[in-house]
Design a protein around this motif. Structure first.
Motif, PDB file in Angstrom:
ATOM      1  N   SER A 179     -41.625 -65.715 -17.584  1.00  0.00           N
ATOM      2  CA  SER A 179     -42.254 -65.945 -16.285  1.00  0.00           C
ATOM      3  C   SER A 179     -42.977 -67.293 -16.258  1.00  0.00           C
ATOM      4  N   GLU A 180     -42.679 -68.150 -17.207  1.00  0.00           N
ATOM      5  CA  GLU A 180     -43.214 -69.511 -17.274  1.00  0.00           C
ATOM      6  C   GLU A 180     -44.719 -69.568 -17.538  1.00  0.00           C
ATOM      7  N   GLU A 181     -45.329 -68.424 -17.884  1.00  0.00           N
ATOM      8  CA  GLU A 181     -46.767 -68.454 -18.160  1.00  0.00           C
ATOM      9  C   GLU A 181     -47.071 -69.276 -19.412  1.00  0.00           C
ATOM     10  N   ASP A 192     -45.333 -71.824 -20.443  1.00  0.00           N
ATOM     11  CA  ASP A 192     -45.230 -73.229 -20.042  1.00  0.00           C
ATOM     12  C   ASP A 192     -46.481 -73.668 -19.290  1.00  0.00           C
ATOM     13  N   ALA A 193     -46.963 -72.778 -18.429  1.00  0.00           N
ATOM     14  CA  ALA A 193     -48.164 -73.114 -17.656  1.00  0.00           C
ATOM     15  C   ALA A 193     -49.340 -73.367 -18.596  1.00  0.00           C
TER      16      ALA A 193
END
Ligand SMILES: Nc1ncnc2c1ncn2[C@@H]1O[C@H](COP(=O)(O)OP(=O)(O)O)[C@@H](O)[C@H]1O
Ligand SMILES: [Mg+2]
Lengths: 251, 388
Positions: free
Chosen positions: B253-255, B257-258
């Motif tokens: 969920s790209e967390e 990456d965030a």
């Protein structure tokens, strides 16, 4: 006289050695609202991931503020991911507080005030204590913008900020982007499909094409839509227009 | 309101201190004059004083921002907040002298009339567990594993150098998830293992009239081998799977990456607290496991074999040495680290969408079990070698 903030030279991006976009050359000047346009799956998000340093280029160079993008140290730009990418185990407020906690000496009460104000700024006042799982996709995006704004960046990367929003919220968001840009001088790199946003806020754009694996047009989108003789460019603006209206009707 | 107070604190104590970050606040004749810079750094050092100035005054108060040189969004947010608070308290709170970008920013942060009503709302943990991960080649897997260990070591090093950066809250959350919640199952399983061992050995030892040695056999097997191993296997199924699923979900969920784009290392903020939690809970759970295993053997020895409680206890106590317990606990610590590191690594290397999370969860448990057996063999060999 405006400074170059983001510069790509001969940039090739892709996954596991397979190029998606090749030999891109473009630059974003300070104060621009710069749009990355293109059909779905052309590699817009992929390009954005490279610009913020999450992926290494297959070829060519990227410079952000004169240096290769880095993920080390206090971030100098804010990023909104296409999915919002909020931290699922934290409330919206905590999501925005997190970068302030790690990168500033601001005390907790002020951190919370600042975070609450940023949420209000994106129209999420009153939702501070909601968990990401409890809000809609559009609200997640807006909360993601609030988090991207947490450290008052001078450069913002936004991946489809208004996709999936109703027209009213979407135009509020356009106003916010314009206001950030015009009043605060924030430089904004934005991936978008929304023709309304494109004409409303974007000052310069590049149009990517999947088969060409590169840029087929650069410039002011209004100019491009009006004067381009390239059939692919005209096609893009026509279909984006239709899609935008369709989405508008569906709401 | 005759008194004039100056809150000019020149204490460049922070790393980010910069002459441009000075904020000067003066209170005179019911007006709070702000001058200098309202940047995040300025706010960090001086806003507390501003608050104290305001709190220490009474009567109507206006805020004059005409002499501000520069302002950032967060500064504007605090000014607007202060003004609202003064207004709520019936003290006016008018903001004066705003021009140019200061004016624009304050306007931007001024609240809309139609803000949605805040709801009273309970915070709770959201716990997603989903699926999948693309299988990776063995070589890239090994390479990624080495990189992962390297990153984790670096995160450990930084934490040791600057202990204040350890994500304490996350660690506490993980401690409570991996520890107390596992007690019941660990106790039950190890009690049963103790009874099985006791029963099997009793049947054999009875032939020689040596029933009392059930106590030795059960005690040593449990404390040296089965206690730590069974506990680690249970933890692999519970916490290992949970870690892989959790981090896998965050990855897809790209967390993750965030987190990286915020300049925060996933190894430091996600992996380290989880591994550190298991390294603490594993030996604690193993102590419970050991006690329950011995109790299981005792239940058979005393219940079925007619050994007296006292005799069984004496026999157990005399057969187990401190070094037996300590080697078992040392193993437990290592097993905890193995479960945590492998599970987190599998989670963070999740690729693909939701079904990828399922794949890495399965892979995590299988890899952990395999690694535990290998590690146990190595430990047993080493302990024998050194006569422990
Ligand atoms: N993490 C990834 N790993 C491998 N391939 C990917 C990944 N993310 C995207 N892709 C591929 O890159 C291509 C472009 O995707 P994307 O950049 O998301 O397009 P856009 O944002 O323009 O819609 C797609 O074909 C997609 O399959
Ligand atoms: Mg995309």
């Amino acid at each position: 006289m405006s400074r170059v903030v983001v510069e790509a030279r001969g940039l090739t991006v892709g996954w596991s050695g397979e190029p998606l976009l090749e030999k891109l050359d473009f630059e974003v000047a300070s104060g621009d609202v710069f749009a990355i346009l293109g059909g779905s799956g052309t590699g817009k998000s992929t390009l954005l991931r490279h610009l913020i340093g999450l992926e290494a280029p297959l070829g060519g160079t990227i410079e952000v503020n004169g240096e290769p993008p880095s993920l080390v140290g206090r971030p100098r730009h804010g990023v909104l991911f296409q999915s919002g990418a909020l931290f699922g185990s934290m409330s919206l407020l905590e999501n925005v507080v997190l970068p302030l906690r790690h990168w500033t000496d601001v005390r907790e009460p002020e951190r919370r005030e600042i975070a609450a104000a940023k949420l209000r700024l994106v129209g999420l006042g009153g939702f501070e204590h909601y968990m990401p799982a409890e809000i809609s996709g559009g609200m997640k995006k807006r909360a993601g913008i609030a988090r991207a704004l947490a450290l008052d960046p001078e450069l913002l990367f936004l991946d489809e900020p208004s996709a999936g929003l109703d027209p009213v919220t979407s135009s509020h968001l356009d106003d916010l982007i314009l206001s950030l840009n015009q009043n605060l001088g924030v430089t904004i790199v934005i991936v978008t499909h929304e023709l309304h946003s494109i004409f409303q806020v974007v000052s310069r754009c590049i149009l990517l094409h999947r088969e060409r694996r590169g840029i087929i047009a650069t410039g002011d989108p209004r100019e491009l839509a009006r004067t381009s003789t390239d059939v692919r460019v005209r096609e893009f603006f026509r279909s984006a227009d239709a899609a935008g209206r369709h989405a508008g009707n569906a709401q | 309101m005759a008194g004039e107070t100056t809150a000019h604190t020149t204490s460049p104590t922070t790393e980010r201190a910069d002459p441009g970050d000075e904020l000067v606040a003066e209170l005179a004749d019911g007006v709070l004059h702000l001058s200098g810079s309202l940047s995040l750094a300025g706010v960090a050092r001086h806003w507390k004083r501003v608050r104290e100035l305001v709190a220490g005054s009474s009567g109507p108060l206006a805020i004059d921002v005409a002499r501000l040189d520069s302002i950032q969004g967060s500064g504007a947010a605090l000014v607007v907040e202060l003004a609202l608070e003064l207004e709520r308290d019936g003290r006016g709170g008018e903001v004066r002298g705003a021009t140019g970008s200061v004016h624009a920013l304050l306007g931007l942060y001024a609240p809309d009339e139609a803000a949605p009503p805040p709801h009273a709302h309970e915070l709770h943990e959201s716990f997603l567990a989903q699926v999948g991960r693309r299988s990776i080649g063995v070589t890239t897997g090994v390479f990624e594993g080495i990189v992962f260990i390297g990153e984790l070591t670096r995160a450990c090093g930084r934490t040791i150098l600057r202990p204040a950066t350890f994500p304490l809250r996350e660690w506490v959350v993980q401690l409570s998830r991996t520890g107390p919640d596992g007690v019941a199952i660990v106790a039950l399983v190890n009690f049963l293992v103790g009874t099985i061992l006791g029963f099997q050995s009793a049947v054999q030892l009875e032939n020689y009239g040596a029933e009392i040695f059930v106590a030795n056999l059960v005690g040593l097997s449990v404390v040296r081998e089965l206690g730590p191993l069974m506990t680690a296997i249970l933890l692999a199924g519970r916490s290992g799977a949970a870690f892989a699923a959790e981090l896998g979900t965050m990855k897809v969920s790209e967390e993750v990456d965030a987190l990286r784009t915020l300049g925060l290392s996933p190894h430091r903020f996600l992996v380290l607290p989880r591994v550190a939690a298991l390294v603490v809970t594993m030996p604690l759970l193993t102590i419970i496991a050991n006690a329950m295993g011995i109790l299981g053997g005792l239940a058979i020895g005393c219940g079925a074999m007619g050994i007296t409680l006292n005799a069984y206890w004496q026999q157990t106590a005399s057969s187990i040495e401190t070094s037996d317990v300590l080697t078992g606990l040392a193993k437990a610590v290592a097993f905890g680290a193995i479960v945590g590191v492998i599970a987190c690594h599998r989670g963070l290397s999740t690729r693909g969408g939701a079904e990828g999370v399922g794949r890495s969860t399965t892979a995590a448990v299988v890899t952990v079990l395999f690694a535990l057996i290998i590690a146990d063999a190595i430990f047993t060999y080493l302990f024998t070698l050194f006569g422990l």
